[in-house]
Scaffold this motif. Structure first.
Motif, PDB file in Angstrom:
ATOM      1  N   ALA A  94      -3.825   3.475  -1.216  1.00 27.77           N
ATOM      2  CA  ALA A  94      -4.151   2.602  -2.345  1.00 27.77           C
ATOM      3  C   ALA A  94      -3.238   1.387  -2.358  1.00 27.77           C
ATOM      4  O   ALA A  94      -2.031   1.512  -2.113  1.00 27.77           O
ATOM      5  CB  ALA A  94      -3.983   3.372  -3.652  1.00 27.77           C
ATOM      6  N   PRO A  95      -3.820   0.216  -2.660  1.00 26.89           N
ATOM      7  CA  PRO A  95      -2.966  -0.959  -2.863  1.00 26.89           C
ATOM      8  C   PRO A  95      -2.282  -0.837  -4.225  1.00 26.89           C
ATOM      9  O   PRO A  95      -2.952  -0.545  -5.225  1.00 26.89           O
ATOM     10  CB  PRO A  95      -3.943  -2.138  -2.853  1.00 26.89           C
ATOM     11  N   TRP A 138       0.832  -1.209   0.000  1.00 24.93           N
ATOM     12  CA  TRP A 138       0.000   0.000   0.000  1.00 24.93           C
ATOM     13  C   TRP A 138       0.862   1.252   0.000  1.00 24.93           C
ATOM     14  O   TRP A 138       1.997   1.230   0.472  1.00 24.93           O
ATOM     15  CB  TRP A 138      -0.843   0.052   1.279  1.00 24.93           C
ATOM     16  N   VAL A 139       0.252   2.331  -0.446  1.00 26.47           N
ATOM     17  CA  VAL A 139       0.902   3.628  -0.273  1.00 26.47           C
ATOM     18  C   VAL A 139      -0.164   4.684   0.023  1.00 26.47           C
ATOM     19  O   VAL A 139      -1.287   4.598  -0.482  1.00 26.47           O
ATOM     20  CB  VAL A 139       1.775   3.987  -1.504  1.00 26.47           C
ATOM     21  N   THR A 140       0.192   5.634   0.898  1.00 25.79           N
ATOM     22  CA  THR A 140      -0.735   6.742   1.196  1.00 25.79           C
ATOM     23  C   THR A 140      -0.525   7.867   0.179  1.00 25.79           C
ATOM     24  O   THR A 140       0.535   7.963  -0.445  1.00 25.79           O
ATOM     25  CB  THR A 140      -0.494   7.319   2.608  1.00 25.79           C
ATOM     26  N   GLY A 141      -1.527   8.708   0.058  1.00 26.11           N
ATOM     27  CA  GLY A 141      -1.395   9.947  -0.728  1.00 26.11           C
ATOM     28  C   GLY A 141      -1.062   9.694  -2.186  1.00 26.11           C
ATOM     29  O   GLY A 141      -1.549   8.737  -2.789  1.00 26.11           O
ATOM     30  N   LEU A 198       3.564   7.056   3.350  1.00 30.72           N
ATOM     31  CA  LEU A 198       3.845   5.788   4.020  1.00 30.72           C
ATOM     32  C   LEU A 198       3.615   4.647   3.042  1.00 30.72           C
ATOM     33  O   LEU A 198       2.606   4.621   2.332  1.00 30.72           O
ATOM     34  CB  LEU A 198       2.933   5.609   5.241  1.00 30.72           C
ATOM     35  N   CYS A 199       4.540   3.711   3.002  1.00 29.03           N
ATOM     36  CA  CYS A 199       4.369   2.472   2.237  1.00 29.03           C
ATOM     37  C   CYS A 199       4.271   1.358   3.276  1.00 29.03           C
ATOM     38  O   CYS A 199       5.095   1.298   4.194  1.00 29.03           O
ATOM     39  CB  CYS A 199       5.572   2.258   1.324  1.00 29.03           C
ATOM     40  N   PHE A 200       3.233   0.536   3.160  1.00 28.40           N
ATOM     41  CA  PHE A 200       3.071  -0.526   4.155  1.00 28.40           C
ATOM     42  C   PHE A 200       2.505  -1.779   3.507  1.00 28.40           C
ATOM     43  O   PHE A 200       2.020  -1.748   2.367  1.00 28.40           O
ATOM     44  CB  PHE A 200       2.196  -0.060   5.326  1.00 28.40           C
ATOM     45  N   THR A 201       2.574  -2.864   4.223  1.00 31.45           N
ATOM     46  CA  THR A 201       2.053  -4.133   3.723  1.00 31.45           C
ATOM     47  C   THR A 201       0.992  -4.646   4.692  1.00 31.45           C
ATOM     48  O   THR A 201       1.068  -4.406   5.900  1.00 31.45           O
ATOM     49  CB  THR A 201       3.180  -5.177   3.581  1.00 31.45           C
ATOM     50  N   ALA A 202      -0.004  -5.328   4.130  1.00 35.64           N
ATOM     51  CA  ALA A 202      -1.097  -5.853   4.955  1.00 35.64           C
ATOM     52  C   ALA A 202      -1.759  -7.024   4.226  1.00 35.64           C
ATOM     53  O   ALA A 202      -1.811  -7.040   2.986  1.00 35.64           O
ATOM     54  CB  ALA A 202      -2.140  -4.763   5.218  1.00 35.64           C
ATOM     55  N   HIS A 203      -2.284  -7.960   4.989  1.00 33.66           N
ATOM     56  CA  HIS A 203      -3.017  -9.088   4.411  1.00 33.66           C
ATOM     57  C   HIS A 203      -4.243  -8.543   3.650  1.00 33.66           C
ATOM     58  O   HIS A 203      -4.882  -7.595   4.127  1.00 33.66           O
ATOM     59  CB  HIS A 203      -3.458 -10.046   5.522  1.00 33.66           C
ATOM     60  N   PRO A 204      -4.582  -9.132   2.491  1.00 30.93           N
ATOM     61  CA  PRO A 204      -5.707  -8.617   1.693  1.00 30.93           C
ATOM     62  C   PRO A 204      -7.025  -8.544   2.463  1.00 30.93           C
ATOM     63  O   PRO A 204      -7.871  -7.697   2.145  1.00 30.93           O
ATOM     64  CB  PRO A 204      -5.825  -9.616   0.538  1.00 30.93           C
ATOM     65  N   ASP A 205      -7.200  -9.369   3.488  1.00 30.63           N
ATOM     66  CA  ASP A 205      -8.444  -9.316   4.280  1.00 30.63           C
ATOM     67  C   ASP A 205      -8.650  -7.968   4.956  1.00 30.63           C
ATOM     68  O   ASP A 205      -9.774  -7.627   5.338  1.00 30.63           O
ATOM     69  CB  ASP A 205      -8.432 -10.400   5.377  1.00 30.63           C
TER      70      ASP A 205
END
Ligand code: ADP
Ligand code: MG
Length: 331
Positions: free
Chosen positions: A298-299, A165-168, A274-281
């Motif tokens: 946005a993913p 993901w990334v913000t903005g 911010l760039c982050f990672t998260a489970h699709p759920d």
């Protein structure tokens, strides 16, 4: 005593000028003025510490960067590092090496900008160091934040199958830099370069969401910075070029160029998103939480188990920056 220039004011005069402008803050027991600052930690939290230097003519130019926004940015880029860990920024120190002929007005405006940024993000200036510089202004800021140990987000937690993901929006600051170098100015893009807003609230909210596995702030472009997550997490990733969030102002500036400047969005730098990672759920929850913070996220890709980080174009084909004829645009 004349106080209209730095030489007359002297080191201690300048320090008291800064100290008088600074406000106290949460947890500050003893601020500027003693040999060391004393701060009270929030029970159960751990400290996060980060430091960054800004050198004149390396990181900024006085002819572009007005002192107020330079002061803001000096602290903003440090706050961004605390936000990247999901931390709560609390205290900062400011060390300056100043050319003797620096106008006092410049330093007053710089301090005003620094303290405005501090106030907006709940940070107290608790100390620093001041000396003279033989060449150019040197700014060194240390930021200290806090967070509960279980909420602190590191670069090392991404897992295959997580979304990236990334913000903005990306590339605005890099586009702003290209404009400023040519003596052009588009207010939004220039502000993204000269006055970045650290994603403090978003970082804290993401930390508390329980969804995020790894996080970093995007200071060198998402390609390189996601690369740091990949390296420390022992994973790779695919970034979808077509999904990178771009501002209307970026697109408008890009329309005037001979080829679309994907490189600015991928590796232009100074986005401070911010760039982050998260489970699709966690997708819906993350979108809702970011909306509450007043920003979009946005993913833009997926974490893979193979160690490479690849970029795919809109047709799903590998994208190579060097094949786009755009390297002349990347300094
Ligand atoms: P020392 O000689 O013990 O290093 P200084 O004279 O350098 O002390 O600093 C005196 C006080 O002013 C200290 O509290 C220090 O943290 C603070 N200080 C010095 N420079 C700055 C600055 N640029 N911004 C904020 N505080 C400063
Ligand atoms: Mg000192």
């Amino acid at each position: 005593m004349k106080n209209n220039n730095l030489v007359d004011l002297g080191e201690f005069g300048l320090i008291s000028r800064i100290a008088n402008a600074a406000r106290s803050g949460r947890g500050v027991v003893t601020g500027i003025g003693d040999d060391a600052a004393v701060t009270a930690l929030t029970s159960g939290m751990q400290l996060l510490t980060s430091t960054d230097m800004l050198l004149e003519d390396v990181h900024f130019r006085r002819c572009w960067h007005d002192p107020y926004r330079l002061g803001r940015k000096s602290l903003a880029i440090n706050i961004s590092d605390i936000a990247a860990m999901g931390g709560i920024p609390r205290w900062a120190t400011l060390s300056l090496a100043i050319p003797a002929d620096m106008p006092l007005d410049f330093l007053d405006e710089f301090t005003r900008g620094f303290l405005a940024m501090a106030g907006e993000h709940g940070v107290a200036l608790i100390g620093g160091d001041t000396c003279s510089s033989k060449q150019g202004l040197v700014i060194s800021v240390t930021i200290i934040g806090e967070q509960l140990p279980e909420l602190i987000l590191r670069r090392s937690g991404a897992r295959p199958g997580d979304e990236i993901w990334v913000t903005g929006t990306l590339g605005d600051a890099a586009m702003g830099l290209k404009l400023v170098e040519r003596g052009e100015g588009e207010e939004y893009l220039l502000n993204r370069l000269l006055d970045p807003i650290p994603r403090t609230t978003a970082g804290i909210v993401l930390a508390g969401s329980g969804q995020v596995t790894a996080m970093i702030d995007v200071s060198d472009g998402i390609l390189g910075d996601f690369g740091h997550i990949a390296e420390l997490s022992g994973v790779g990733g695919i970034i979808r070029l077509a999904d990178l969030p771009l501002s209307p102002q970026f697109r408008a500036a890009a329309a005037g160029l001979p080829a679309f400047p994907h490189a600015l969005a991928l590796s232009g730098g100074e986005d401070y998103e911010l760039c982050f990672t998260a489970h699709p759920d966690g997708r819906e929850k993350i979108i809702a939480l970011m909306k509450k913070c007043g920003i979009e996220a946005a993913p833009v890709g997926i974490v893979t188990s193979s160690p490479e980080v690849a970029v795919l174009d809109a047709n799903g084909q590998p994208f190579h920056q060097s094949h786009q004829g755009f390297n002349h645009f990347v300094s």
